[in-house]
Each structure stands twice: as structure tokens, then as C-alpha cells.
Scaffold this motif. Sequence first.
Motif, mmCIF file in Angstrom:
data_model
loop_
_atom_site.group_PDB
_atom_site.id
_atom_site.type_symbol
_atom_site.label_atom_id
_atom_site.label_comp_id
_atom_site.label_asym_id
_atom_site.label_seq_id
_atom_site.Cartn_x
_atom_site.Cartn_y
_atom_site.Cartn_z
ATOM 1 N N ARG A 148 0.854 -1.172 0.000
ATOM 2 C CA ARG A 148 0.000 0.000 0.000
ATOM 3 C C ARG A 148 0.896 1.230 0.000
ATOM 4 O O ARG A 148 1.863 1.311 0.769
ATOM 5 C CB ARG A 148 -0.879 -0.014 1.249
ATOM 6 N N LEU A 149 0.540 2.154 -0.847
ATOM 7 C CA LEU A 149 1.363 3.348 -0.982
ATOM 8 C C LEU A 149 0.519 4.558 -0.598
ATOM 9 O O LEU A 149 -0.612 4.713 -1.082
ATOM 10 C CB LEU A 149 1.829 3.463 -2.433
ATOM 11 N N TYR A 150 1.042 5.384 0.271
ATOM 12 C CA TYR A 150 0.354 6.624 0.644
ATOM 13 C C TYR A 150 1.225 7.785 0.196
ATOM 14 O O TYR A 150 2.146 8.188 0.910
ATOM 15 C CB TYR A 150 0.103 6.666 2.153
ATOM 16 N N LYS A 187 1.778 10.603 2.593
ATOM 17 C CA LYS A 187 2.263 10.256 3.922
ATOM 18 C C LYS A 187 1.380 10.846 5.027
ATOM 19 O O LYS A 187 0.209 10.521 5.106
ATOM 20 C CB LYS A 187 3.719 10.691 4.083
ATOM 21 N N TYR A 227 -4.823 3.610 7.490
ATOM 22 C CA TYR A 227 -3.726 2.763 7.038
ATOM 23 C C TYR A 227 -4.188 1.321 7.058
ATOM 24 O O TYR A 227 -5.238 0.990 7.603
ATOM 25 C CB TYR A 227 -2.488 2.942 7.913
ATOM 26 N N SER A 256 2.234 4.619 5.917
ATOM 27 C CA SER A 256 2.796 3.489 5.170
ATOM 28 C C SER A 256 3.666 2.608 6.067
ATOM 29 O O SER A 256 3.969 1.479 5.721
ATOM 30 C CB SER A 256 3.600 3.986 3.967
ATOM 31 N N ASP A 312 2.072 -0.847 7.031
ATOM 32 C CA ASP A 312 1.911 -1.938 6.062
ATOM 33 C C ASP A 312 2.856 -3.082 6.374
ATOM 34 O O ASP A 312 2.499 -4.247 6.335
ATOM 35 C CB ASP A 312 2.167 -1.391 4.653
#
Lengths: 669, 396
Positions: A175-177, A180, A189, A301, A304
Motif C-alpha cells: 500500500r502506498l500513501y 504520507k 492505514y 505506510s 503496512d
Amino acid sequence: MFSRNTPFRSRIRQKRQVEPVRSGRGVFTRRALLVMAVQAGVLGVLGRRLYNLQVVDGGHLRQLAERNRTSKRLLAPARGTIHDRFGVALADNKVSWRALLMPEETTDIPAVIERFSQIVPLDEHDRSRIERDLRHVHKYVPVTLHEFLSWDDMARIELNAPSLPGVLVDVGSTRLYPFKDLTAHIVGYVAPPNEEDVAKDTTLSLPGMRVGRAGIEQTQEAVLRGEPGSVEMEVNAVGRVIGEIDRVEGQQGEDVRLTLDSVLQKQVLNRLEDRVASAVVMDCRNGEVMAMVSTPSFDPSLFDSGVSHAQWNEWANDPRTPLVDKAVSGLYPPGSTFKPAVALAALKSGSVTAHDRFNCPGYYDLGGVRFHCWNRWGHGLINMHEGLKYSCDVYFYEVARRCGMDPIQAVGNAMGLGVKLDIELPHVRSGVIPTPEWRQRHGFHWNGGDTVNAGIGQGFVQVTPLALATYVSRIASGRNVQPHLLRATNDQLSPLASLDEAAKVDLPPDYLDVVRGGMFAVVNEPHGTAPKARLDLPGIQMAGKTGSAQVRRVSRALRESGHFNSMNLPWEYRPHALFICFAPYDNPKYAVSVVVEHGNAGADEAAPLAKLIMTDALLRDPASDVRPPAPVSAPATEPAAEGAQPADTASAPASQPTGQGQLDPGAPQ
Amino acid sequence: MRRNGLNTFGFLKSDRRLLRAEPDFRPMARLLQVNWLYVLLVCLLAGVGYIALYSAGGGSAKPFAGPQMVRFGFGLVMMIAVSLVSPRILRMASVPIYLLSVTLLTLVLRMGHVGKGAERWINLAGMQFQPSEFAKIGLVLMLATWFHRIGNERMGNPLRLIPPALLTLLPVLLVLKEPNLGTATIIGVIGATMFFAAGMRLWQILLLVAPLPFMGKLIYSHLHDYQKARIDTFLHPEHDPLGAGYNIIQSKIALGSGGMWGEGYLHGSQGQLNFLPEKQTDFIFTMIGEEWGFVGGIAVITLLGTLVMGGMLIAIRSRNQFGRLLGLGIAMDFFLYCAVNLSMVMGAIPVGGVPLPLISYGGSAMLTMMFGFGLLMSAWVHRNERDPGTEDDDDD
């Protein structure tokens, strides 16, 4: 012959020649036939057993054989992505690599692990986990050596493949945020599922599956997760795949589009700087949350792959509570920002009219207790407009006393205070508007002083910044708007987003006008409490209300000593600074609430911030005013930055929505 | 010099009784006497073996089927050759053959190659050889010669039965020591059947059978752990599905998946995907059952049964005790191989390394079985030789 044998023997021999002995053939035949019968019987029993095995039990055994032969593997669905209102990704999936070890394909496992650790360092924790896994799984089940490999690591492993027998690189997804901490509290998250989750839904045991643990990721879990697909494969006795028999494609998680404007969000965050604060920008016409910031924040992130103990302890022990979304979970006494609600309640209950004047000598005596106005010298004889404008405490002491708590609670609840707001976030707290019954339920007696205190938003009254924003929105628009973050799921507008216009609030427009007028005066008239909130934009005025909420009772002695200055208090004892506002005054579009924890004075700390935030919002208005089309697929408003952005948004993501009718960006600074 | 009676090996010196009665066949004439129908059935069984091994090799003659057929061809020639040998010569050869087999069994205990926890194999001139297979033939020959020598008349004398009992016990104990419980039992049962058919008196039989249950207990207490484990997993195969019970469970699963008509040749999922352990040796029948179904399986059992019954009939048809007992011993040997192997793959008795004769892949089993069939055929070819001084107590 005779001479060589005894007479006895010779007689037998002679006898034999005369009378032949029985050959034993008859006995043999009978017994051989018996043996044959036994043999035939045994073979018959075996045939019968074969029949039972193959024909009678065949179906059951065939199923076992099918299970032997095939291996069903589930395919993890791609989790739905989360976008802001213009389609900018707030949560996305990124391809990641992990290194697996097939124990059966290598002879010297420790040596392989050693060589692997020379390429990708493994710490003690990793090693003990690998050893444990190796002991517990079958030889044909891969063991994870290292998750989240970088591209470089992956390339180096592939390059060294000959010296790493049994090591293979598997493609997964993380998973990419991209923003941030900017949207951490809203988007939330994901984290690997725990045993409880897996017990509820076994598909979560698939490698790579994640569960939303906070924010939209948590509340929209059902939508985002999707359905796992499956692939049925033919395998041999050691589990190696021979071929694919059947494949059922899973259902990808649905994409979610929020009402949030990531650019505005960024601007608000920049305005708050390093304060411990929270700000909510809401479209007061429909309840869309445009920006909702709580500082300080955290990097989602990190969850994760699992947050380290040290990091978690740091967050958990921080008095500034970075993990808590203060906008929906932070409870604050509203202070003077509660006064408009008290005014509306009094007007509605008929206990006070807008023209009734009360004298403020600077204090208020009730039952032998003296309550002070913030202005020691008093405000004189003032009506409701002036009471709001000066934020006179004595005036509202009297109003609250006349009106009583029940109408205040009723109107407060109708405005969104002290009730559970149905926004798409977890841990939303409802806050409190106290009544004598409420107090008694908790085992205490209600004093008249409690009513008086509640009249200025102190005492037991508690609200969240989101509730404040909702409350201002309802005052400004006169409509019962519901705050919401969810705009669309895949191509489907959410119910609230597709609602054309919210119902009117249950208050006569005259009463709302009185309060709006008072709030206009707070900002724009001479001697208003928040001149610092006056907008610098031509032709646009803002209405607002300051609030400074004490977190600690000020002792009489200290107050009367004349040296009381809350700025001298330690940070954690200073009052919270609050400000609520809406603009433009004549045609309200946005409502903003700002709470600065221990910011001391709403007028000095929160009001200027609110002004800047409102300015940012209004300057972005033309673009955001146009309701973007629901489908996420084509972010229509994505021209490369046209340079027409306010200077402080330069760090915002590239996909900047812009509009032709934008106001002069140079003006606000 | 020549003393009858208790001189154990006296009969070796000469055998005049037989010489006198033997009809004189020229070799070509004797070749015509061979029961070619029986030979055809043997070839048919070997054909089934070829087909099954072809499938076990993944649809190829390469690893199993081809070499096995070469051995069969060799064995067939040997069978025909042996069938022409006169019983007189066979009787003369029986003692050396028996002694050789016992010597080999002793050797395998000393220097045998350990395979699967038991010392069963011996390396003879670069060829892996299993002496216990050979010991069965040696014992059958030995006992047939002995009982032939004493004749039915003297079976009533218990002293006459002690030497053959010792001759039987010796290989049984040696094989048990290897340890190979399955083959030891088979050797013992062959010996017992021959005692029975040779005309042992009923009271003798009862006297021997009575203490058997106690013997059973004694034997179980002396079994090796792995042998006990086999018996235990046989009784409860589901306790350890991936361990010792795996073979039985997988075998039953494979048979069941064959159903009535089978999954089709070369299409048996369990066999082709290696779920079947030892599919080319002990569990070859499972492979046949999976691919050809119940129909194929019962056909193979019928063929095996026909060969057993044919062997027994050949034995019955012989007019001399040696031929009768030789035929019965060989037929019994073949039958026990089949019965133990089939029971094993169907999960009816504990697993033991007993192949399915002529079908399972393996050299020594194939060659010794063909040698045995040769002996059987010799009994057929020479069936009309009468024991001198006797007459049939049956009309036929």
C-alpha cells in the motif's frame, strides 16, 4: 540280496512287490482340491474387496483423489484505491517484491541463507522467524526470507540466482500513501490481518492481504477489499504445479473518491505549522469535508510492514497524540464558540428576544457565587447582537439562566453538537451538551452555576472540531447538512453526495440572521473580538466566533490579584484557542473550524489561522465549486500546473485542478 | 553302503525306482508335451505387466517396461528349458540348490545391501539379487524330493517329518532375521501346504496347529519396530496419513478413483502424478486398478487365478508324488505372491515388500518365478512317470 539284508527287511520288500503301496495320489488330490478351494475363496474375497473399493466406495475415494491431484490457490484481490475529489490518489498500490525460499529445492539451507544475507542483510528477528518457519512448514511450502525488497535487492538476487538454489522472488503489492502524514488521519492505514481477522474471514490468510485499521481504509473495508479469485492447479505428490485447471478471477476492490481536496488539505496543514491543532474546512451548502487536518500526524505506510516497537511507543507516549484524529476524536470545551447556539436556543424557546438588553458589570452573581466576564470592566447594557460581538460572558450567563439547559441541548443537537455525526471515519466521538438529567445519570446534582457555565461553553460542554464545523455550516446555510467524506465508490455517487439540497434546519430564518449578524460583527465591526480574522479579499466578508476554552479552573485569588495572564501558564494548562467561521457572509460557501490546543486565546491564535485557511479555500473555490463528475477514471481537471496557483501550494502534487474564474492569487498574502 | 531308513541323504545315491518306470521321450517330443496353453497364459500375464509398466514409466518403455520384457524373454527360455529337465535330475539337483539358497540367505545377513531397513539384497556379479525369492524355489524342490523319497506310506512316522520340518524352518528363520516378515510367512505357508498335501496325518496336523496362537504372540513380541509399526498402521492407517499409513491410503484412493471403468490408460491421475508410492513395484496393481477400473482389476485377478488353478491342476494330474508336490509348491508360491500383494494394495493386510509376480518391476522375482514355472511345466511334461511299486489309489 537276501544275504545283504535282514530277513525282516526282505520280507517287506517282497510284500511290496506283491501288494503295491498306496501312492498317496488320492490323498493329494483331495487335499489339493481343498487348497484350491481356499485359494479360490481368497481370490474371491479379494475380488469382492476390489469391487467395494472401486465401485461402492468409488465416489468418496474419487473425491479424495481429486483433492490429492488438485491444489486450489486463492489469488489476493487488488485493494481499491482512494482518491481525493479531483482524482489525486491518496492511497494506491505499489508492486513490491519478496524473496521466498523453497526448502525442497536446496540441500544446504543454512548456506543459502548465509549467502542471501550477504546480498540482503537479515537481522536477528528475521533469522529466528525463518528458522521457525522452516521447522513448521512442509518442504514444498515456500518460506518468506525477506519482504519489501527494493528493486536493487531484487536485481542482485536474480543476478546471484545460481548460488542461491531454492530462492525465488515473488511479486506482491504494498500500500502506498503518496502524501504520507498529510491525509493519514482520514485515509488511515492498512496492516497485516491478525488471527482474529483470519478467523472471521479465512481469505485474509492469503499472502499480501491487508486489513484497514484506521480512517477510510477501516470504514470502507468492505468496499476496498474486493473478492479473492482462485486458481485450481494440478499438482504432483510433492506439490509442484503441473498445470492450471481452472481460474476464477477475483473482484478487485472498488475505488473510493473522497470529498477531500488534497491541495487545500496541504495548504491547511502548512497554515497550522507545528501547532498541536485541528482544522476542518467544510462546504457549508452540502456538508462535504474539503479539508480536515489534525497535527501532528504520522506516516501511515509504516503500518503496512508492521510498525516497530520503538516507533509505536514514541507515538503512544507523545502528549500531542499524533495517532488520534483530533478533528473527530478530540473533545474540547467549545468556549465562546458555543454562544451562538445558546442564543438560538434562547430565541427559539422565547425566553429572550434579540432586543432584550442585559447589563454587564463585569461579573455575575448567582446563589452567592460570582461568575466573571472576560472583560473585568464589563460591557454595559447590551443586546444579543452586541453580546455576540463582544462575546460578553455575563450576557450569556443571563441568557442561559433564563433559557435553561433543555432548549440549549435541543438546539445544540439540531446544529450537530453533542450528537454522533455519521461521517465515514472510525472513532467519531459525539461530545456532550449537559442537562440536569445527564448530570444526575452520572450521580451528581445539577447546580444553577452549571447552567451558567454551560452558557459560555465551559463546564461539561464538549465538542469536536468536526462538530463545530457542522454547526457553523448549519448556521450559515440554514440547512441540515450532514458532514461526509465519501463522494463516490467506483462510478457510483454516494447517497449524501447525490443529495441535491439538505432539508432546512428547524429554526426561523430571523433567528439565524440575528446570530449570523452577531458573528459578522465579531469579525468586521469595530470592537468585535476577532478583527484579525477580517478577510483581505475584496468584496468578501467573513463571519465568525472566537472561543477560548479553559482547561483549568482559574482560582479567584489569582483572578483578583490582577496579574492573571494565561500566557504565563505552562503549555498544557493554557486555554484552547478556537475559532469558527463561514464565508462569504452574504452567500456562504465554506465553514471553517480551528482548534489550537493550548493556543491561549481564540482571537489571537485561532482567528488569524482561520482567516488564512478561509482565504486559501476561497481562492481555490472556482475549481472546487464545479462539482467534479463522479467517475474516477478520467481526472478531467489535470492540466500540468498552469502557474496560476498560490505560491504556497508549489509543493502540492502535480495534478492541480484550476479554473478560469479564479480570484487574484496574489491578494491574500 | 546303501542303507534305507534313517539315513537322511541315502536317497541321493541312486533312484532306481524312477529309472525303471521313466518313459523315454526324445527332446523334440518332450517339447511337444509342454502345456503351451499355460505358457500362453504366462505370456499374457507378462503382457499385462508390460502394459502396466509402460504406464508407470509415464507412457514410455524406457525405465521399466523395456528391461522387464528382456528379463521375461530370458525367463521364458529358461522356463522351457527347465520344463524339459527330467525329475530325476531335478531331484538330484534339489539338495545343491537348497544348500545354495540357504548359503545365500546366510550371506545376505552378513554382507547384504540394506534397503528400506532390511537386509534383503545381495550383489551377485553386478546384479542385485534377492536370495529369499530363490530360497522358496529351493525349499519347494527340497521338500518335494524328500516327500517323494519317503512316499505317502511313511508320512505316518513323525520321525520322518522332523528333517523336512527343520529344512523348512531354516530358511524361514533366516528370512525372518533379514528381517522380511512377508516372505518368511510365505515360505512357511508353502512348506506347511506341502506337508499337508504330502499326506500328513490328521492327528499330526492337529498337534501342530494347536499351539499356533501362542507362537503368534511370541513372534509379535520379537518383531522389529518397523514391522510392528506396519501392523499398527494397517489397523489404523488414518492416524498417520503422511507417514507409514500413506502407502495404504494413497493406494486405496487411487483404486477408488478408478471406479468401474477406470480413468483410462495413461490417464490415472494418482499414478501419473506420483501420488502412488512404489507404483512400478509393489503397487503396480493399484496403477492397473486406477487406469483400467474394476473391470481391468478383476480381469487381472481372474488371469492370476487361472494360472494358480492351472498350476494346481497340473499338480493333480501328475502320477508321481514329486511332480505333484513340485507343482503344488510352485502354484502355492505363485498364489501366495498374488494374494499377499493384492491384499496389501487393497489395505487388507500390513504392507510388506511382496511384488505381484510377472507384473511388478524387478529382476529376481521375475527370474525365480519363471524358474518355478519351468519346474511346474517339468512336472506336467513328466506327469505320466509313475512312482515304482505304487499304484494310484484313485482312478483317473
